[in-house]
Design a protein around this motif. Structure first.
Motif, PDB file in Angstrom:
ATOM      1  N   MET A   1     -56.427  -0.158   6.137  1.00 40.65           N
ATOM      2  CA  MET A   1     -55.869   1.190   6.300  1.00 40.65           C
ATOM      3  C   MET A   1     -56.643   2.204   5.458  1.00 40.65           C
ATOM      4  SD  MET A   1     -53.322   1.149   8.520  1.00 40.65           S
ATOM      5  CE  MET A   1     -52.482   2.703   8.204  1.00 40.65           C
TER       6      MET A   1
ATOM      7  N   GLU B   1     -52.869  -3.695  10.715  1.00 37.96           N
ATOM      8  CA  GLU B   1     -52.754  -2.238  10.650  1.00 37.96           C
ATOM      9  C   GLU B   1     -51.790  -1.722  11.722  1.00 37.96           C
ATOM     10  OE1 GLU B   1     -56.562  -0.360  10.611  1.00 37.96           O
ATOM     11  OE2 GLU B   1     -57.123  -1.218   8.664  1.00 37.96           O
TER      12      GLU B   1
ATOM     13  N   VAL C   1     -48.328  -1.641  10.222  1.00 38.73           N
ATOM     14  CA  VAL C   1     -48.146  -0.505   9.315  1.00 38.73           C
ATOM     15  C   VAL C   1     -48.007   0.796  10.109  1.00 38.73           C
ATOM     16  CG1 VAL C   1     -49.217   0.848   7.477  1.00 38.73           C
ATOM     17  CG2 VAL C   1     -49.358  -1.653   7.436  1.00 38.73           C
ATOM     18  N   GLU C   2     -48.847   0.980  11.100  1.00 37.44           N
ATOM     19  CA  GLU C   2     -48.814   2.214  11.892  1.00 37.44           C
ATOM     20  C   GLU C   2     -47.484   2.393  12.607  1.00 37.44           C
ATOM     21  OE1 GLU C   2     -52.248   1.495  14.226  1.00 37.44           O
ATOM     22  OE2 GLU C   2     -53.656   2.163  12.678  1.00 37.44           O
TER      23      GLU C   2
ATOM     24  N   ASP D   1     -40.905  -5.292   1.554  1.00 39.49           N
ATOM     25  CA  ASP D   1     -41.992  -6.052   2.171  1.00 39.49           C
ATOM     26  C   ASP D   1     -41.873  -7.504   1.738  1.00 39.49           C
ATOM     27  OD1 ASP D   1     -44.361  -6.998   3.237  1.00 39.49           O
ATOM     28  OD2 ASP D   1     -45.643  -6.020   1.757  1.00 39.49           O
TER      29      ASP D   1
ATOM     30  N   ILE E   1     -49.443  -4.203   2.917  1.00 40.07           N
ATOM     31  CA  ILE E   1     -48.529  -3.524   3.826  1.00 40.07           C
ATOM     32  C   ILE E   1     -47.722  -2.461   3.100  1.00 40.07           C
ATOM     33  CG2 ILE E   1     -46.486  -3.835   5.278  1.00 40.07           C
ATOM     34  CD1 ILE E   1     -47.624  -6.578   6.070  1.00 40.07           C
TER      35      ILE E   1
ATOM     36  N   SER F   1     -49.876   0.376   1.633  1.00 41.30           N
ATOM     37  CA  SER F   1     -50.355   1.290   2.673  1.00 41.30           C
ATOM     38  C   SER F   1     -49.237   2.208   3.152  1.00 41.30           C
ATOM     39  CB  SER F   1     -50.926   0.494   3.855  1.00 41.30           C
ATOM     40  OG  SER F   1     -52.066  -0.243   3.462  1.00 41.30           O
ATOM     41  N   LEU F   2     -48.023   1.674   3.278  1.00 42.80           N
ATOM     42  CA  LEU F   2     -46.894   2.520   3.672  1.00 42.80           C
ATOM     43  C   LEU F   2     -46.636   3.597   2.631  1.00 42.80           C
ATOM     44  CD1 LEU F   2     -44.387  -0.149   5.069  1.00 42.80           C
ATOM     45  CD2 LEU F   2     -45.653   1.557   6.383  1.00 42.80           C
TER      46      LEU F   2
END
Length: 280
Positions: A80, A98, A101-102, A116, A124, A127-128
């Motif tokens: 990410m 990814e 996450v998206e 998580d 994960i 990135s969030l």
């Protein structure tokens, strides 16, 4: 030997060892060993490489030729758009994830709390937290103490704060969350021996083995997760390419609704999610 000659030598070594991306990996290892970028390489391709640098390069090639994953050699993997430290205690973050996450980013609202499960490197939840356009909080859990140490380093490196909990799934988890997200072990035990050597022989087995049918962790998380989700809370999973219908069924059986299965860029089922309706 010149830089150009060394690169061709590296390609040959890795090709003979059966490395699939031998050309790219030969370059990445040269970049890592010599601290050289591509523009510098093209400027100096015909020049002699220093002996110490060539020796380091050959040692790295030997490791990669033994099928040690490139990321475990260099110690980093991008995910990410962020750098993540990795070693043999955590799975290497993959582009497929990814998609997970998206999709989760689409439902985040101010003040939401995210859990998580099976966090590994922490890629994960970090990135969030990094990419959410709203203020959220995150908790990351894993059964592995070593994995949590890596996740802690990655959170610090990427300048986010997340609570870290050592837990066998929900064993040491308290409170309720708006989103529970997980990339759990999902490979059937009988299929582990057929994985690429880089995965089978070097990545942590406990992060891969999903028991006999690959669905053990989905059963456990969907069954117990209801007790740790707020009303209308979401459950997000990464799934194997052939597990969409089965995981969706498990979620529906456990009271989740509005279930969707999302494909990754390769067109394979990759994400399953749904929400837990408010009790009327």
């Amino acid at each position: 030997m010149t830089f150009e000659g060394a690169l061709e030598y590296g390609k040959g070594v890795l090709k003979d060892a059966g490395v699939l991306d031998y050309q790219l990996d030969a370059w990445y290892l040269m970049e890592y060993a010599c601290k050289i970028c591509k523009s510098e390489y093209y400027l100096h391709a015909k020049e002699e490489m220093e002996g110490a640098a060539f020796q380091e390069y050959t040692l790295l090639l030997k490791k990669r030729g033994e099928r040690v994953p490139l990321q475990y050699i260099t110690g980093v993997q991008e995910f990410m758009g962020l750098p993540f430290k990795v070693n043999s205690h955590v799975l290497i973050p993959r582009q497929d994830t990814e998609t997970l996450v998206e999709e989760a980013l689409k439902v985040l609202e101010p003040g939401m709390e995210v859990l998580d499960l099976c966090t590994g490197s922490g890629c994960i939840v970090i990135s969030l937290l990094k990419h959410a356009r709203v203020g959220i909080s995150g908790t990351a859990s894993d059964i592995s103490k070593q994995a949590l140490l890596i996740a802690k380093e990655n959170a610090k490196q990427n300048q986010v704060e997340t609570e870290l909990v050592r837990s066998d799934l929900f064993q040491n988890i308290t409170g309720k969350y708006d989103v529970i997200i997980s990339n759990p072990p999902y490979i059937p035990t009988g299929e582990l021996s057929g994985l690429m050597p880089e995965v089978r022989d070097f990545e942590p087995l406990e992060a891969l083995d999903g028991a006999e049918d690959g669905l053990f962790f989905y059963r456990e998380i969907t069954r117990m997760g209801k007790n740790f989700l707020k009303s209308n809370g979401y459950l997000y999973f990464e799934i194997g390419h052939n597990q969409g219908r089965q995981v969706a069924f498990l979620m529906e059986k456990n009271g989740f609704r509005n279930i969707k299965v999302i494909k990754d860029l390769a067109g394979n089922d990759r994400v399953a999610f749904g929400n837990l309706p408010a009790v009327k």
